[in-house]
Design a protein around this motif. Structure first.
Motif, PDB file in Angstrom:
ATOM      1  N   GLY A 140     -30.375  47.168  15.553  1.00 25.19           N
ATOM      2  CA  GLY A 140     -30.615  48.423  15.644  1.00 25.19           C
ATOM      3  C   GLY A 140     -32.370  48.397  15.569  1.00 25.19           C
ATOM      4  N   THR A 141     -33.070  47.540  14.958  1.00 22.82           N
ATOM      5  CA  THR A 141     -34.404  47.732  15.047  1.00 22.82           C
ATOM      6  C   THR A 141     -34.983  46.251  16.006  1.00 22.82           C
ATOM      7  OG1 THR A 141     -34.560  46.252  13.380  1.00 22.82           O
ATOM      8  CG2 THR A 141     -34.577  48.558  12.649  1.00 22.82           C
ATOM      9  N   THR A 142     -33.862  45.302  16.041  1.00 21.67           N
ATOM     10  CA  THR A 142     -34.202  43.923  16.684  1.00 21.67           C
ATOM     11  C   THR A 142     -35.209  43.241  15.931  1.00 21.67           C
ATOM     12  OG1 THR A 142     -36.305  44.836  18.161  1.00 21.67           O
ATOM     13  CG2 THR A 142     -34.122  45.119  18.865  1.00 21.67           C
ATOM     14  N   VAL A 288     -41.343  46.594  19.294  1.00 18.01           N
ATOM     15  CA  VAL A 288     -41.134  47.516  18.415  1.00 18.01           C
ATOM     16  C   VAL A 288     -41.496  46.441  17.039  1.00 18.01           C
ATOM     17  CG1 VAL A 288     -39.087  48.299  16.714  1.00 18.01           C
ATOM     18  CG2 VAL A 288     -39.276  48.767  19.225  1.00 18.01           C
ATOM     19  N   GLY A 300     -36.403  45.084  21.173  1.00 23.62           N
ATOM     20  CA  GLY A 300     -36.799  46.614  21.039  1.00 23.62           C
ATOM     21  C   GLY A 300     -38.217  46.884  21.675  1.00 23.62           C
ATOM     22  N   TRP A 302     -41.049  50.319  22.515  1.00 26.84           N
ATOM     23  CA  TRP A 302     -41.253  51.635  22.388  1.00 26.84           C
ATOM     24  C   TRP A 302     -41.620  52.056  23.943  1.00 26.84           C
ATOM     25  CZ3 TRP A 302     -39.480  53.515  18.375  1.00 26.84           C
ATOM     26  CH2 TRP A 302     -39.735  52.823  17.030  1.00 26.84           C
ATOM     27  N   ARG A 325     -30.391  52.222  24.305  1.00 21.33           N
ATOM     28  CA  ARG A 325     -31.580  53.078  23.980  1.00 21.33           C
ATOM     29  C   ARG A 325     -31.610  53.025  22.300  1.00 21.33           C
ATOM     30  NH1 ARG A 325     -30.176  57.701  27.212  1.00 21.33           N
ATOM     31  NH2 ARG A 325     -30.440  59.167  25.545  1.00 21.33           N
ATOM     32  N   GLY A 326     -32.634  53.242  21.785  1.00 24.64           N
ATOM     33  CA  GLY A 326     -32.721  53.303  20.230  1.00 24.64           C
ATOM     34  C   GLY A 326     -31.640  54.130  19.788  1.00 24.64           C
ATOM     35  N   ASN A 330     -34.687  57.650  17.473  1.00 23.44           N
ATOM     36  CA  ASN A 330     -35.185  56.710  18.244  1.00 23.44           C
ATOM     37  C   ASN A 330     -34.675  56.846  19.829  1.00 23.44           C
ATOM     38  OD1 ASN A 330     -37.284  55.822  16.565  1.00 23.44           O
ATOM     39  ND2 ASN A 330     -35.984  54.458  15.737  1.00 23.44           N
ATOM     40  N   ASN A 331     -33.572  57.526  19.858  1.00 24.42           N
ATOM     41  CA  ASN A 331     -32.783  57.660  21.101  1.00 24.42           C
ATOM     42  C   ASN A 331     -33.615  57.765  22.362  1.00 24.42           C
ATOM     43  OD1 ASN A 331     -30.506  59.047  23.052  1.00 24.42           O
ATOM     44  ND2 ASN A 331     -29.848  57.416  21.840  1.00 24.42           N
ATOM     45  N   MET A 334     -37.125  54.455  22.492  1.00 23.24           N
ATOM     46  CA  MET A 334     -37.153  53.104  22.388  1.00 23.24           C
ATOM     47  C   MET A 334     -35.804  52.773  23.261  1.00 23.24           C
ATOM     48  SD  MET A 334     -35.728  51.191  18.929  1.00 23.24           S
ATOM     49  CE  MET A 334     -35.247  49.490  18.895  1.00 23.24           C
ATOM     50  N   ARG A 336     -33.366  48.939  23.761  1.00 22.49           N
ATOM     51  CA  ARG A 336     -33.013  47.724  23.355  1.00 22.49           C
ATOM     52  C   ARG A 336     -32.305  47.139  24.361  1.00 22.49           C
ATOM     53  NH1 ARG A 336     -28.828  48.538  19.232  1.00 22.49           N
ATOM     54  NH2 ARG A 336     -28.449  50.381  20.476  1.00 22.49           N
TER      55      ARG A 336
END
Ligand SMILES: Cc1ncc(COP(=O)(O)O)c(C=O)c1O
Length: 362
Positions: A140-142, A288, A300, A302, A325-326, A330-331, A334, A336
């Motif tokens: 999710g955050t990488t 990210v 990730g 931004w 996408r995030g 963050n959809n 962000m 991914r």
């Protein structure tokens, strides 16, 4: 259908040989040839984890079933556990633990930040905790957590170390024996480059002994590792019908991991990740995760607020590349990008060029 370059954080493009296996005639799960194939899969799975000393499970179910199996094997209602909540899948581990009645303490981090082993050690000192749960790579955050140092803290504190390796095994160093974790699990659909739907679980010999002593106190049916042990000991045994084709495909994918060699595979992932990250930063887009904790399997990025859907669409429609996408809030700001499995250097460069050319504004 024309093959697209699948760069979502799982599943990933399958090799031709894996796809061929998927289209073979159906065989029964009690077929002696299938049992032989599955025994080989278990040996290959051991190699993918570097689990020579412990016990290996493989069964039908997604990574989340692996999470449940890990929690059900570890906690009983009222046990105090520590979850390193470094993102979406850390939060899922919190939720699953709560489902099983654990008293959960969390060590959080800012979005995209890693868990600090010293902070983990301090928190563990305030125990006693039954188990520590850590996500190696939070998709999710990488972020990529310093897994070996964190497991060391757990072992020093005499706490069970449980590792979510869904987004790392096969792509980033995770040496189960050397690390000394009690349990680690992976999914089939990421760096191992098999289709989704199989879960691989490595457990230490000591942890298996604890599990066997627990017997009836494991409060789940399907995700109970002890019920699966009979099948691992003798693959002709029935517990629940395996997804036969998927298991055969996993066998082929693991053969390809073995043919490449784990060290070579980790280094290919490292080098492709660098190509991709350098390329992204070359466009002045921001990553990210801070340097040193960026995963070699997923990145990730931004984007300008609201621009992620347009970039995703441009990559898909103009370049044939699928990215994600995030999650949650963050959809739309962000992206991914998964870069694991069979991804080649040429494909990594193709992504970099496509990303540079893609529309960057909403
Ligand atoms: C780190 C991590 N853990 C667990 C899971 C859950 O796996 P699944 O979606 O296969 O249930 C995922 C899925 O992306 C993941 O990335």
């Amino acid at each position: 259908m024309e093959e697209r370059l699948l760069m979502v954080p799982g599943p990933t493009n399958l090799s031709k040989r894996v796809r061929e296996v998927l289209s073979q005639p159906q065989v029964g799960h009690t077929d002696p040839d299938f049992a032989k194939n599955f025994s080989e899969t278990l040996q290959l799975a051991r190699k993918a984890f570097r689990n020579n000393n412990g016990y290996q499970f493989v069964f039908t179910g997604t990574g989340t079933v692996g999470m449940e199996a890990a929690v059900a094997a570890t906690v009983e209602a009222g046990d105090k556990v520590l979850v390193l909540n470094t993102g979406y899948f850390g939060q899922r581990m919190v939720d699953i633990n709560r489902c099983y009645g654990a008293h959960v303490e969390e060590l959080g981090s800012g979005f995209g930040m890693h868990a600090d082993p010293d902070a983990v050690g301090k928190m563990l000192a305030g125990g006693p905790f039954k188990a520590l749960y850590v996500t190696h790579v939070d998709t999710g955050t990488t972020v990529c957590n310093p897994i070996a140092d964190i497991v060391k803290e757990a072992k020093n504190a005499g706490v069970l170390a449980i590792v979510d390796g869904v987004c790392s095994v096969g792509g980033i160093e995770l040496d189960f024996d050397k690390m000394g974790a009690d349990l680690a699990f992976a999914g089939s659909q990421k760096a191992l480059a098999a289709p989704p739907g199989a879960v691989l679980v490595a457990v230490s010999k000591e942890f298996l002994a604890q599990l066997e002593a627990k017997k009836d106190r494991i409060r789940t049916y399907y995700a109970n590792l002890l019920r699966w042990k009979g099948v691992m000991d003798d693959p002709k045994t029935y517990f629940a019908t395996p997804a036969v084709q998927l298991m055969q495909a996993l066998n082929q994918a693991l053969k390809e991991v073995d043919e490449e060699g784990l060290d070579n595979r980790w280094s290919r992932h490292r080098s492709n990740a660098k190509t991709i990250r350098d390329g992204i930063e070359g466009t002045k887009s921001k990553l990210v995760v801070e340097k040193g904790y960026r995963a070699d399997t997923v990145t990730g990025i931004w984007t300008e607020p609201g621009a992620a859907p347009a970039i995703q669409r441009s990559l898909r429609e103009e370049h044939g590349i699928d990215v994600a996408r995030g999650l949650g809030e963050n959809n739309t700001k962000m992206l991914r990008v998964g870069h694991f499995g069979n991804l080649t250097e040429k494909q990594a460069r193709f992504f970099v060029d496509a990303f540079a050319a893609a529309k960057k504004t909403p």
